[in-house]
Design an enzyme around this catalytic site. Sequence first.
Site, PDB file in Angstrom:
ATOM      1  N   GLY A  15     -63.977   1.716   1.723  1.00 40.80           N
ATOM      2  CA  GLY A  15     -62.776   2.459   2.117  1.00 40.80           C
ATOM      3  C   GLY A  15     -63.112   3.921   2.366  1.00 40.80           C
ATOM      4  O   GLY A  15     -63.902   4.506   1.636  1.00 40.80           O
ATOM      5  N   GLY A 109     -69.000  -0.721  -4.260  1.00 42.27           N
ATOM      6  CA  GLY A 109     -69.372  -1.818  -3.362  1.00 42.27           C
ATOM      7  C   GLY A 109     -70.501  -1.412  -2.425  1.00 42.27           C
ATOM      8  O   GLY A 109     -71.529  -2.103  -2.311  1.00 42.27           O
ATOM      9  N   ASP A 132     -60.742   6.460  -5.827  1.00 42.05           N
ATOM     10  CA  ASP A 132     -60.381   5.829  -7.103  1.00 42.05           C
ATOM     11  C   ASP A 132     -61.019   6.501  -8.315  1.00 42.05           C
ATOM     12  O   ASP A 132     -60.590   6.269  -9.440  1.00 42.05           O
ATOM     13  CB  ASP A 132     -60.802   4.348  -7.104  1.00 42.05           C
ATOM     14  CG  ASP A 132     -60.194   3.571  -5.962  1.00 42.05           C
ATOM     15  OD1 ASP A 132     -59.106   3.947  -5.512  1.00 42.05           O
ATOM     16  OD2 ASP A 132     -60.825   2.588  -5.509  1.00 42.05           O
ATOM     17  N   MET A 174     -52.722   3.848  -5.315  1.00 42.98           N
ATOM     18  CA  MET A 174     -53.969   3.074  -5.305  1.00 42.98           C
ATOM     19  C   MET A 174     -54.821   3.392  -6.537  1.00 42.98           C
ATOM     20  O   MET A 174     -54.450   4.214  -7.367  1.00 42.98           O
ATOM     21  CB  MET A 174     -54.751   3.390  -4.043  1.00 42.98           C
ATOM     22  CG  MET A 174     -54.226   2.700  -2.803  1.00 42.98           C
ATOM     23  SD  MET A 174     -55.347   3.002  -1.419  1.00 42.98           S
ATOM     24  CE  MET A 174     -54.767   1.793  -0.255  1.00 42.98           C
ATOM     25  N   GLY A 175     -55.968   2.758  -6.609  1.00 45.14           N
ATOM     26  CA  GLY A 175     -56.873   2.997  -7.736  1.00 45.14           C
ATOM     27  C   GLY A 175     -57.654   1.765  -8.156  1.00 45.14           C
ATOM     28  O   GLY A 175     -58.423   1.800  -9.113  1.00 45.14           O
ATOM     29  N   ARG A 176     -57.380   0.661  -7.465  1.00 47.20           N
ATOM     30  CA  ARG A 176     -58.010  -0.630  -7.799  1.00 47.20           C
ATOM     31  C   ARG A 176     -57.835  -0.949  -9.275  1.00 47.20           C
ATOM     32  O   ARG A 176     -56.719  -0.956  -9.753  1.00 47.20           O
ATOM     33  CB  ARG A 176     -59.488  -0.614  -7.404  1.00 47.20           C
ATOM     34  CG  ARG A 176     -59.699  -0.780  -5.923  1.00 47.20           C
ATOM     35  CD  ARG A 176     -61.073  -1.257  -5.629  1.00 47.20           C
ATOM     36  NE  ARG A 176     -62.070  -0.484  -6.341  1.00 47.20           N
ATOM     37  CZ  ARG A 176     -63.364  -0.739  -6.325  1.00 47.20           C
ATOM     38  NH1 ARG A 176     -63.814  -1.772  -5.633  1.00 47.20           N
ATOM     39  NH2 ARG A 176     -64.212   0.011  -6.980  1.00 47.20           N
ATOM     40  N   GLU A 227     -51.758   0.477  -8.830  1.00 42.35           N
ATOM     41  CA  GLU A 227     -51.651  -0.841  -8.179  1.00 42.35           C
ATOM     42  C   GLU A 227     -52.263  -1.966  -9.018  1.00 42.35           C
ATOM     43  O   GLU A 227     -51.878  -3.119  -8.902  1.00 42.35           O
ATOM     44  CB  GLU A 227     -52.323  -0.809  -6.798  1.00 42.35           C
ATOM     45  CG  GLU A 227     -53.824  -0.498  -6.858  1.00 42.35           C
ATOM     46  CD  GLU A 227     -54.494  -0.452  -5.491  1.00 42.35           C
ATOM     47  OE1 GLU A 227     -53.847  -0.751  -4.475  1.00 42.35           O
ATOM     48  OE2 GLU A 227     -55.697  -0.111  -5.455  1.00 42.35           O
TER      49      GLU A 227
HETATM   50  O1  F6P Z   1     -61.285   1.759  -3.124  1.00 41.16           O
HETATM   51  C1  F6P Z   1     -60.429   2.529  -2.364  1.00 41.16           C
HETATM   52  C2  F6P Z   1     -59.140   1.788  -2.109  1.00 41.16           C
HETATM   53  O2  F6P Z   1     -58.281   2.655  -1.386  1.00 41.16           O
HETATM   54  C3  F6P Z   1     -58.437   1.229  -3.346  1.00 41.16           C
HETATM   55  O3  F6P Z   1     -57.718   2.205  -4.060  1.00 41.16           O
HETATM   56  C4  F6P Z   1     -57.589   0.160  -2.737  1.00 41.16           C
HETATM   57  O4  F6P Z   1     -57.317  -0.881  -3.675  1.00 41.16           O
HETATM   58  C5  F6P Z   1     -58.459  -0.369  -1.624  1.00 41.16           C
HETATM   59  O5  F6P Z   1     -59.390   0.653  -1.303  1.00 41.16           O
HETATM   60  C6  F6P Z   1     -57.673  -0.742  -0.389  1.00 41.16           C
HETATM   61  O6  F6P Z   1     -58.554  -1.189   0.596  1.00 41.16           O
HETATM   62  P1  F6P Z   1     -58.147  -1.565   2.086  1.00 41.16           P
HETATM   63  O7  F6P Z   1     -58.395  -0.357   2.930  1.00 41.16           O
HETATM   64  O8  F6P Z   1     -59.042  -2.685   2.430  1.00 41.16           O
HETATM   65  O9  F6P Z   1     -56.705  -1.938   2.095  1.00 41.16           O
END
Ligand code: F6P
Length: 348
Positions: A15, A109, A132, A174-176, A227
Amino acid sequence: MNSAVRRIAINTGGGDAPGLNAVIRAVTLGGIDRGWEVLGIRDGYDGLFHDGGVVPLDRDAVRDITHLGGTILGTTNRGNPFATGRGAEVADRIRELGIDVMVAVGGDGSLYIAHLLTAYGIPVIGVPKTIDHDLEHTDQTTGFDSAVSFATECIDRLVSTTTAHGRVMVIEVMGRTTGWIALHSGIAAAANVILIPEIPYDIEVVAARVRERAARGQDYAIVVVAEGASPIGGEVTTIAGSTRLGGVAGHIAVQIEELTGKEARSISLGHLLRGGSPTAPDRLLGLRYGAEAVLAISAGARNVMVALDGDEARLVPLADIAGRARLVPMDCGALRTARSIGTCLGDR
Ligand code: F6P
């Protein structure tokens, strides 16, 4: 000084995060100053395989980009070449291009992919970025400050409409799997309730806080939820038909309305937190990390991530980063602060 270096490349993966362009600029200018040729790989490693996917980076290419959000190189978070059996091909292509060191800018990742690349003999320097803030072994990640700052601004804005209507507003960030963004922005914007994945919540506790506030004449409440937060003994909320996190704020709003009788609304700030111009601290951090990456290459370091320990730069083996998430520690200052000012964290 490592005299063998002639050509380096940089890519951004996973991301995007505000501050990536600052990293690209610092790596490029620092590399050029040392007489290295600098290449940019577009779209993670995908650019290695398509026309125009490998671009020379010179002073012109990185002029006036520090303040730009996103990444001039593009990115992907669907591109683990090792998961699709293309790892060896990626390594071969990098060798074919005569790249002496690959600078991989990413979150866990992408840095894991970078670590796997090293097993194929590709020398890598990792640079940490993620909104995050969930990377181990470094105090700072590029993008976090911008995400927190914008989330705070959004929550501030939502406070006025929420108070005007005397409602409950549940705001998802967000924040995983971690609660860093929720915790920092929630505290900064004086949220009444902050729910993070590290502390499973009891919805009755949240509802009780809303009622207590109403009893004290405060007929509104601001709830900030990460989230990845989940109820005690329950599961995280995912977007229907996928494993992507999302939607927890909606559920919580419905539950609060049922339990308290108060009107509740929800909103997910989602990708707004990844967009836009980096804050000044993220610009500085990106430039700092880019500069540290160049210094590390010059010093002969390989297969490490540049990290910050306070203001001190240090090098951490990529192997130590792979596959780990840095959770909010239960004894951290931010959590102590939240508890000390009476913020409800959803636990008893
Ligand atoms: O890791 C960064 C992040 O923005 C997370 O906070 C979120 O869960 C994820 O990436 C969202 O990813 P995508 O862009 O695939 O929706």
